[in-house]
Design a protein around this motif. Structure first.
Motif, PDB file in Angstrom:
ATOM      1  N   ASN A 135       0.843  -1.192   0.000  1.00 54.11           N
ATOM      2  CA  ASN A 135       0.000   0.000   0.000  1.00 54.11           C
ATOM      3  C   ASN A 135       0.878   1.242   0.000  1.00 54.11           C
ATOM      4  O   ASN A 135       2.111   1.151  -0.089  1.00 54.11           O
ATOM      5  CB  ASN A 135      -0.967  -0.012   1.190  1.00 54.11           C
ATOM      6  N   SER A 136       0.243   2.398   0.126  1.00 53.86           N
ATOM      7  CA  SER A 136       0.975   3.661   0.027  1.00 53.86           C
ATOM      8  C   SER A 136       1.862   3.938   1.232  1.00 53.86           C
ATOM      9  O   SER A 136       2.674   4.865   1.202  1.00 53.86           O
ATOM     10  CB  SER A 136      -0.007   4.822  -0.154  1.00 53.86           C
ATOM     11  N   GLU A 137       1.732   3.139   2.279  1.00 56.78           N
ATOM     12  CA  GLU A 137       2.533   3.355   3.477  1.00 56.78           C
ATOM     13  C   GLU A 137       3.694   2.370   3.609  1.00 56.78           C
ATOM     14  O   GLU A 137       4.673   2.665   4.294  1.00 56.78           O
ATOM     15  CB  GLU A 137       1.642   3.257   4.730  1.00 56.78           C
ATOM     16  N   ASN A 138       3.608   1.223   2.962  1.00 58.92           N
ATOM     17  CA  ASN A 138       4.650   0.211   3.169  1.00 58.92           C
ATOM     18  C   ASN A 138       5.385  -0.207   1.901  1.00 58.92           C
ATOM     19  O   ASN A 138       6.174  -1.150   1.917  1.00 58.92           O
ATOM     20  CB  ASN A 138       4.056  -1.034   3.834  1.00 58.92           C
ATOM     21  N   TRP A 139       5.140   0.476   0.766  1.00 55.54           N
ATOM     22  CA  TRP A 139       5.689   0.034  -0.517  1.00 55.54           C
ATOM     23  C   TRP A 139       7.203  -0.095  -0.508  1.00 55.54           C
ATOM     24  O   TRP A 139       7.763  -1.015  -1.118  1.00 55.54           O
ATOM     25  CB  TRP A 139       5.243   0.970  -1.642  1.00 55.54           C
ATOM     26  N   TYR A 140       7.884   0.826   0.168  1.00 54.10           N
ATOM     27  CA  TYR A 140       9.351   0.782   0.157  1.00 54.10           C
ATOM     28  C   TYR A 140       9.864  -0.399   0.978  1.00 54.10           C
ATOM     29  O   TYR A 140      10.959  -0.925   0.694  1.00 54.10           O
ATOM     30  CB  TYR A 140       9.939   2.099   0.664  1.00 54.10           C
ATOM     31  N   GLU A 141       9.112  -0.841   1.963  1.00 53.78           N
ATOM     32  CA  GLU A 141       9.492  -2.036   2.708  1.00 53.78           C
ATOM     33  C   GLU A 141       9.302  -3.289   1.850  1.00 53.78           C
ATOM     34  O   GLU A 141      10.149  -4.186   1.830  1.00 53.78           O
ATOM     35  CB  GLU A 141       8.655  -2.147   3.984  1.00 53.78           C
ATOM     36  N   ILE A 142       8.175  -3.344   1.125  1.00 56.54           N
ATOM     37  CA  ILE A 142       7.899  -4.487   0.246  1.00 56.54           C
ATOM     38  C   ILE A 142       8.962  -4.587  -0.841  1.00 56.54           C
ATOM     39  O   ILE A 142       9.514  -5.667  -1.109  1.00 56.54           O
ATOM     40  CB  ILE A 142       6.502  -4.363  -0.395  1.00 56.54           C
ATOM     41  N   LEU A 143       9.277  -3.460  -1.508  1.00 53.98           N
ATOM     42  CA  LEU A 143      10.264  -3.484  -2.593  1.00 53.98           C
ATOM     43  C   LEU A 143      11.646  -3.854  -2.082  1.00 53.98           C
ATOM     44  O   LEU A 143      12.476  -4.357  -2.857  1.00 53.98           O
ATOM     45  CB  LEU A 143      10.316  -2.128  -3.299  1.00 53.98           C
ATOM     46  N   GLY A 144      11.908  -3.640  -0.806  1.00 50.41           N
ATOM     47  CA  GLY A 144      13.208  -3.966  -0.243  1.00 50.41           C
ATOM     48  C   GLY A 144      13.383  -5.431   0.111  1.00 50.41           C
ATOM     49  O   GLY A 144      14.505  -5.862   0.435  1.00 50.41           O
ATOM     50  N   ARG A 145      12.328  -6.211   0.055  1.00 54.38           N
ATOM     51  CA  ARG A 145      12.432  -7.629   0.402  1.00 54.38           C
ATOM     52  C   ARG A 145      13.255  -8.387  -0.636  1.00 54.38           C
ATOM     53  O   ARG A 145      13.230  -8.077  -1.826  1.00 54.38           O
ATOM     54  CB  ARG A 145      11.036  -8.243   0.547  1.00 54.38           C
ATOM     55  N   ASP A 146      13.966  -9.401  -0.157  1.00 52.68           N
ATOM     56  CA  ASP A 146      14.918 -10.115  -1.016  1.00 52.68           C
ATOM     57  C   ASP A 146      14.277 -10.773  -2.226  1.00 52.68           C
ATOM     58  O   ASP A 146      14.917 -10.911  -3.283  1.00 52.68           O
ATOM     59  CB  ASP A 146      15.656 -11.181  -0.196  1.00 52.68           C
ATOM     60  N   ASP A 147      13.031 -11.188  -2.106  1.00 48.96           N
ATOM     61  CA  ASP A 147      12.385 -11.922  -3.201  1.00 48.96           C
ATOM     62  C   ASP A 147      11.537 -11.032  -4.100  1.00 48.96           C
ATOM     63  O   ASP A 147      10.714 -11.523  -4.879  1.00 48.96           O
ATOM     64  CB  ASP A 147      11.531 -13.062  -2.644  1.00 48.96           C
ATOM     65  N   VAL A 148      11.729  -9.731  -4.019  1.00 48.24           N
ATOM     66  CA  VAL A 148      10.976  -8.782  -4.840  1.00 48.24           C
ATOM     67  C   VAL A 148      11.925  -8.119  -5.828  1.00 48.24           C
ATOM     68  O   VAL A 148      13.019  -7.678  -5.472  1.00 48.24           O
ATOM     69  CB  VAL A 148      10.279  -7.716  -3.975  1.00 48.24           C
ATOM     70  N   ARG A 149      11.497  -8.030  -7.098  1.00 51.71           N
ATOM     71  CA  ARG A 149      12.284  -7.391  -8.152  1.00 51.71           C
ATOM     72  C   ARG A 149      11.472  -6.250  -8.749  1.00 51.71           C
ATOM     73  O   ARG A 149      10.267  -6.388  -8.978  1.00 51.71           O
ATOM     74  CB  ARG A 149      12.640  -8.412  -9.233  1.00 51.71           C
ATOM     75  N   PHE A 150      12.099  -5.110  -8.992  1.00 53.85           N
ATOM     76  CA  PHE A 150      11.393  -3.962  -9.555  1.00 53.85           C
ATOM     77  C   PHE A 150      12.192  -3.344 -10.690  1.00 53.85           C
ATOM     78  O   PHE A 150      13.361  -3.671 -10.908  1.00 53.85           O
ATOM     79  CB  PHE A 150      11.099  -2.918  -8.470  1.00 53.85           C
ATOM     80  N   GLY A 151      11.531  -2.457 -11.443  1.00 53.90           N
ATOM     81  CA  GLY A 151      12.179  -1.852 -12.595  1.00 53.90           C
ATOM     82  C   GLY A 151      11.946  -0.358 -12.700  1.00 53.90           C
ATOM     83  O   GLY A 151      10.962   0.169 -12.168  1.00 53.90           O
ATOM     84  N   PHE A 152      12.867   0.311 -13.376  1.00 55.48           N
ATOM     85  CA  PHE A 152      12.720   1.724 -13.734  1.00 55.48           C
ATOM     86  C   PHE A 152      13.581   1.977 -14.960  1.00 55.48           C
ATOM     87  O   PHE A 152      14.468   1.185 -15.299  1.00 55.48           O
ATOM     88  CB  PHE A 152      13.102   2.656 -12.572  1.00 55.48           C
ATOM     89  N   SER A 153      13.310   3.056 -15.651  1.00 51.68           N
ATOM     90  CA  SER A 153      14.040   3.347 -16.887  1.00 51.68           C
ATOM     91  C   SER A 153      15.322   4.119 -16.597  1.00 51.68           C
ATOM     92  O   SER A 153      15.534   4.655 -15.501  1.00 51.68           O
ATOM     93  CB  SER A 153      13.146   4.113 -17.865  1.00 51.68           C
TER      94      SER A 153
END
Length: 350
Positions: A135-153
């Motif tokens: 959610n809007s309050e915990n997104w940075y914690e979720i993205l920081g988890r070892d099994d999460v991958r994210f992208g940006f240009s």
């Protein structure tokens, strides 16, 4: 080599061309498609692909002797098609209007218009890891988890890329956590955000020297290139414009206005973060505003002006609005004296 002693502006050229028929001669010389239609070439931001495709279809339906040809790039690269590659482009549309005065004005164009807005978000799908938890309050914690991958240009090539870095840094102050940027970006790349006189500056390495942990981050030249990675499950989350997430019917996190780069009320806050593009200038955070212009090397200036007129018209405004990119009406230009007469009734000068 011949040098002209008198600088001819876009507006004066169009006036002269209309009176003498020069535009017709130039416009139809090397600017016809295989089916004999006159061509208007547009180089634009990837996030304008959806609305500009709809604009192309609507305009061509009304003008069946005209063909609009589009090229989508990161906005910096969209400008470089003119300034470095010397392509004959009729219209340039970018996701950060300041790229036009910073990279094109005076030498490559005489005017530009601010014509639409957007906001920044994080897109995801129902299959993304922790999609039922983020959610809007915990997104940075979720993205920081070892099994999460994210992208940006790539921040060197695309405003969506450098804006992703701004949003992550702005999050530190908003959430009261000064480790967000380091946890998500610093320890997974060779990007280093430094504090300088109450500002935060990221000095980008040259694109050839960029290093990211590909087990954590997917990096591409423009944000729309990452959509297939999201949709195919290669990444869980994607830093992207709200309009693109809406157009592709993805879920998105509604980031706080204080960090989503959408509001003029927080312009001073956004401006505390900057990204120095490799080989270029430092771009500071600001509300997301799109810009459009006609390069001086346009081979079809009269037709290009007519297409811009359509983009800024009520029909064009509706297409932009439907795409999630609210139009600025009237569009705001830097110099009323330089704009083509065809669009003068649709713009105002700041």
């Amino acid at each position: 080599m011949l040098f002209m002693t008198q600088r001819i502006t876009r507006r004066s050229f169009i006036k002269t061309a209309a009176a003498t028929g020069i535009a017709a001669t130039i416009g139809f010389s090397g600017c016809l498609s295989g089916n004999g239609k006159s061509i208007v070439k547009i180089s634009h931001a990837g996030s304008l692909a959806y609305p500009f495709n709809n604009i192309k279809e609507a305009y061509e339906e009304q003008n069946q002797d005209i063909e609009i040809q589009r090229e989508a790039h990161g906005s910096v690269d969209a400008v470089r098609q003119v300034t470095e590659l010397d392509k004959k482009i009729d219209i340039v549309g970018v996701a950060d209007y300041t790229l036009i005065p910073n990279m094109m004005l005076n030498e490559y164009t005489d005017w530009y218009a601010r014509f639409a807005r957007n906001k920044y978000t994080i897109a995801y799908t129902d299959e993304s890891s922790y999609s039922d938890e983020i959610n809007s309050e915990n997104w940075y914690e979720i993205l920081g988890r070892d099994d999460v991958r994210f992208g940006f240009s790539n921040p060197n090539a695309d405003p969506a890329g450098y804006r992703s870095q701004m949003v992550i840094q702005l999050a530190e102050n908003y959430y009261g956590n000064n480790e967000i940027y380091e946890n998500l970006i610093g320890q997974n790349s060779n990007f280093e955000m430094t504090e300088q006189d109450d500002e935060y500056i990221l000095e980008m390495p040259p694109t050839s020297d960029i290093e990211v942990d590909t087990d954590k981050i997917m990096l591409r030249s423009k944000e729309v290139d990452l959509l297939s990675g999201l949709e195919g499950g290669e990444i869980d989350y994607l830093f992207i414009y709200g309009s693109v997430a809406t157009q592709h019917e993805h879920n998105m996190i509604e980031l706080p206005t204080e960090i989503d780069l959408s509001s003029v009320d927080y312009a001073d806050t956004y401006g505390k973060v900057g990204v120095k593009i490799a080989g270029g200038s430092t771009v500071y955070g600001k509300p997301i505003v799109y810009g459009i212009t006609m390069p001086n090397n346009s081979q079809n200036p009269e037709l290009a002006a007519d297409v811009v007129k359509f983009i800024l018209s009520d029909k064009g405004d509706q297409i932009m609005s439907d795409a999630g990119q609210p139009p600025i009406n009237p569009a705001v230009v830097n110099d009323m004296e330089a704009v083509p007469e065809e669009i003068s009734d649709l713009v105002t000068e700041a």
